[in-house]
Design a protein around this motif. Sequence first.
Motif, PDB file in Angstrom:
ATOM      1  N   ASP A  53      22.551 -82.493 -80.095  1.00  0.00           N
ATOM      2  CA  ASP A  53      23.908 -82.050 -79.764  1.00  0.00           C
ATOM      3  C   ASP A  53      24.733 -82.364 -81.006  1.00  0.00           C
ATOM      4  OD1 ASP A  53      26.240 -81.201 -78.613  1.00  0.00           O
ATOM      5  OD2 ASP A  53      26.480 -82.959 -77.323  1.00  0.00           O
ATOM      6  N   LEU A  54      24.607 -81.509 -81.990  1.00  0.00           N
ATOM      7  CA  LEU A  54      25.152 -81.759 -83.313  1.00  0.00           C
ATOM      8  C   LEU A  54      25.974 -80.556 -83.754  1.00  0.00           C
ATOM      9  CD1 LEU A  54      24.965 -83.701 -85.831  1.00  0.00           C
ATOM     10  CD2 LEU A  54      23.017 -82.314 -86.534  1.00  0.00           C
ATOM     11  N   TRP A  55      27.100 -80.813 -84.381  1.00  0.00           N
ATOM     12  CA  TRP A  55      27.957 -79.730 -84.872  1.00  0.00           C
ATOM     13  C   TRP A  55      27.971 -79.726 -86.394  1.00  0.00           C
ATOM     14  CZ3 TRP A  55      30.214 -75.937 -82.058  1.00  0.00           C
ATOM     15  CH2 TRP A  55      30.185 -76.095 -80.656  1.00  0.00           C
ATOM     16  N   LEU A  56      27.673 -78.564 -86.964  1.00  0.00           N
ATOM     17  CA  LEU A  56      27.843 -78.343 -88.397  1.00  0.00           C
ATOM     18  C   LEU A  56      29.171 -77.635 -88.585  1.00  0.00           C
ATOM     19  CD1 LEU A  56      24.457 -76.923 -89.741  1.00  0.00           C
ATOM     20  CD2 LEU A  56      25.341 -79.222 -89.948  1.00  0.00           C
ATOM     21  N   MET A  57      29.948 -78.121 -89.506  1.00  0.00           N
ATOM     22  CA  MET A  57      31.230 -77.501 -89.814  1.00  0.00           C
ATOM     23  C   MET A  57      31.100 -76.731 -91.126  1.00  0.00           C
ATOM     24  SD  MET A  57      32.625 -78.523 -87.133  1.00  0.00           S
ATOM     25  CE  MET A  57      34.303 -77.996 -87.295  1.00  0.00           C
ATOM     26  N   PRO A  58      31.981 -75.780 -91.375  1.00  0.00           N
ATOM     27  CA  PRO A  58      31.910 -75.047 -92.640  1.00  0.00           C
ATOM     28  C   PRO A  58      31.875 -76.016 -93.825  1.00  0.00           C
ATOM     29  CG  PRO A  58      33.478 -73.993 -91.180  1.00  0.00           C
ATOM     30  CD  PRO A  58      33.065 -75.291 -90.516  1.00  0.00           C
ATOM     31  N   GLY A  59      30.963 -75.770 -94.744  1.00  0.00           N
ATOM     32  CA  GLY A  59      30.805 -76.632 -95.910  1.00  0.00           C
ATOM     33  C   GLY A  59      29.764 -77.725 -95.746  1.00  0.00           C
ATOM     34  N   ASP A  60      29.301 -77.979 -94.514  1.00  0.00           N
ATOM     35  CA  ASP A  60      28.249 -78.969 -94.271  1.00  0.00           C
ATOM     36  C   ASP A  60      26.896 -78.360 -94.611  1.00  0.00           C
ATOM     37  OD1 ASP A  60      30.238 -80.565 -93.220  1.00  0.00           O
ATOM     38  OD2 ASP A  60      29.548 -80.396 -91.136  1.00  0.00           O
ATOM     39  N   ARG A  61      25.924 -79.234 -94.855  1.00  0.00           N
ATOM     40  CA  ARG A  61      24.556 -78.771 -95.084  1.00  0.00           C
ATOM     41  C   ARG A  61      23.574 -79.833 -94.617  1.00  0.00           C
ATOM     42  NH1 ARG A  61      23.897 -77.998-101.306  1.00  0.00           N
ATOM     43  NH2 ARG A  61      21.708 -78.356-100.992  1.00  0.00           N
ATOM     44  N   ILE A  62      22.355 -79.400 -94.314  1.00  0.00           N
ATOM     45  CA  ILE A  62      21.275 -80.312 -93.941  1.00  0.00           C
ATOM     46  C   ILE A  62      20.177 -80.158 -94.980  1.00  0.00           C
ATOM     47  CG2 ILE A  62      19.493 -80.871 -92.257  1.00  0.00           C
ATOM     48  CD1 ILE A  62      21.393 -79.987 -90.069  1.00  0.00           C
ATOM     49  N   THR A  63      19.741 -81.285 -95.536  1.00  0.00           N
ATOM     50  CA  THR A  63      18.660 -81.285 -96.516  1.00  0.00           C
ATOM     51  C   THR A  63      17.458 -81.983 -95.902  1.00  0.00           C
ATOM     52  OG1 THR A  63      20.231 -81.354 -98.347  1.00  0.00           O
ATOM     53  CG2 THR A  63      17.977 -82.050 -98.820  1.00  0.00           C
ATOM     54  N   THR A  64      16.304 -81.326 -95.945  1.00  0.00           N
ATOM     55  CA  THR A  64      15.077 -81.924 -95.419  1.00  0.00           C
ATOM     56  C   THR A  64      14.183 -82.372 -96.565  1.00  0.00           C
ATOM     57  OG1 THR A  64      13.980 -79.775 -95.277  1.00  0.00           O
ATOM     58  CG2 THR A  64      15.104 -80.560 -93.312  1.00  0.00           C
ATOM     59  N   THR A  65      13.487 -83.478 -96.336  1.00  0.00           N
ATOM     60  CA  THR A  65      12.517 -83.998 -97.282  1.00  0.00           C
ATOM     61  C   THR A  65      11.247 -84.303 -96.506  1.00  0.00           C
ATOM     62  OG1 THR A  65      14.288 -85.010 -98.578  1.00  0.00           O
ATOM     63  CG2 THR A  65      12.039 -85.784 -98.991  1.00  0.00           C
ATOM     64  N   CYS A  66      10.131 -83.766 -96.974  1.00  0.00           N
ATOM     65  CA  CYS A  66       8.852 -83.980 -96.305  1.00  0.00           C
ATOM     66  C   CYS A  66       7.930 -84.814 -97.182  1.00  0.00           C
ATOM     67  CB  CYS A  66       8.183 -82.642 -96.005  1.00  0.00           C
ATOM     68  SG  CYS A  66       9.081 -81.660 -94.771  1.00  0.00           S
ATOM     69  N   THR A  67       7.100 -85.601 -96.527  1.00  0.00           N
ATOM     70  CA  THR A  67       6.093 -86.402 -97.202  1.00  0.00           C
ATOM     71  C   THR A  67       4.722 -85.871 -96.792  1.00  0.00           C
ATOM     72  OG1 THR A  67       7.542 -88.325 -97.067  1.00  0.00           O
ATOM     73  CG2 THR A  67       5.228 -88.742 -97.540  1.00  0.00           C
ATOM     74  N   PHE A  68       3.831 -85.748 -97.787  1.00  0.00           N
ATOM     75  CA  PHE A  68       2.505 -85.196 -97.545  1.00  0.00           C
ATOM     76  C   PHE A  68       1.428 -86.185 -97.978  1.00  0.00           C
ATOM     77  CE2 PHE A  68       5.443 -81.727 -98.352  1.00  0.00           C
ATOM     78  CZ  PHE A  68       5.241 -80.936 -97.246  1.00  0.00           C
ATOM     79  N   ASP A  69       0.278 -86.074 -97.361  1.00  0.00           N
ATOM     80  CA  ASP A  69      -0.882 -86.878 -97.714  1.00  0.00           C
ATOM     81  C   ASP A  69      -1.731 -86.070 -98.686  1.00  0.00           C
ATOM     82  OD1 ASP A  69      -2.859 -88.767 -97.824  1.00  0.00           O
ATOM     83  OD2 ASP A  69      -3.735 -88.235 -95.888  1.00  0.00           O
ATOM     84  N   GLY A  70      -1.389 -86.133 -99.954  1.00  0.00           N
ATOM     85  CA  GLY A  70      -2.139 -85.398-100.964  1.00  0.00           C
ATOM     86  C   GLY A  70      -1.427 -84.151-101.427  1.00  0.00           C
ATOM     87  N   PHE A  71      -1.937 -83.576-102.488  1.00  0.00           N
ATOM     88  CA  PHE A  71      -1.368 -82.394-103.107  1.00  0.00           C
ATOM     89  C   PHE A  71      -1.768 -81.136-102.335  1.00  0.00           C
ATOM     90  CE2 PHE A  71      -1.767 -78.765-105.936  1.00  0.00           C
ATOM     91  CZ  PHE A  71      -0.470 -78.687-106.432  1.00  0.00           C
TER      92      PHE A  71
END
Length: 114
Positions: A53-71
């Motif tokens: 239940d989250l509101w994004l307002m104009p100008g907001d952004r979400i950045t995701t970062t993933c971690t992997f086991d190996g290349f």
Amino acid sequence: PPAQEPIHILGWTPHMHTKGKHLRAVLERADGSTEVVHDEPFDFNYQRHYPQDLWLMPGDRITTTCTFDGFSTFGESTDSEMCYLFTVAYPERALSDIGPYGQFAHGRNACLGI
């Protein structure tokens, strides 16, 4: 997102493939403040939806970062990897990427703001 109105996020589903181990998502507000909104381990064999239940307002952004086991290389097959946070939001198509990358990589209305 390119929307000029508030966006209500109802939930999301992290998605990676077999080497994916963790996804972290940070909400960056237009005023410069930040908030970690997702920080969970990932298991390809147990993918789940996280209600929000989250509101994004104009100008907001979400950045995701993933971690992997190996290349791995980026791709849609299970032998490749990706780092997605599939999101259910309102209004319809408010998170759509109108840029060429999103449309080229995954078709119209994909949200891939690179």
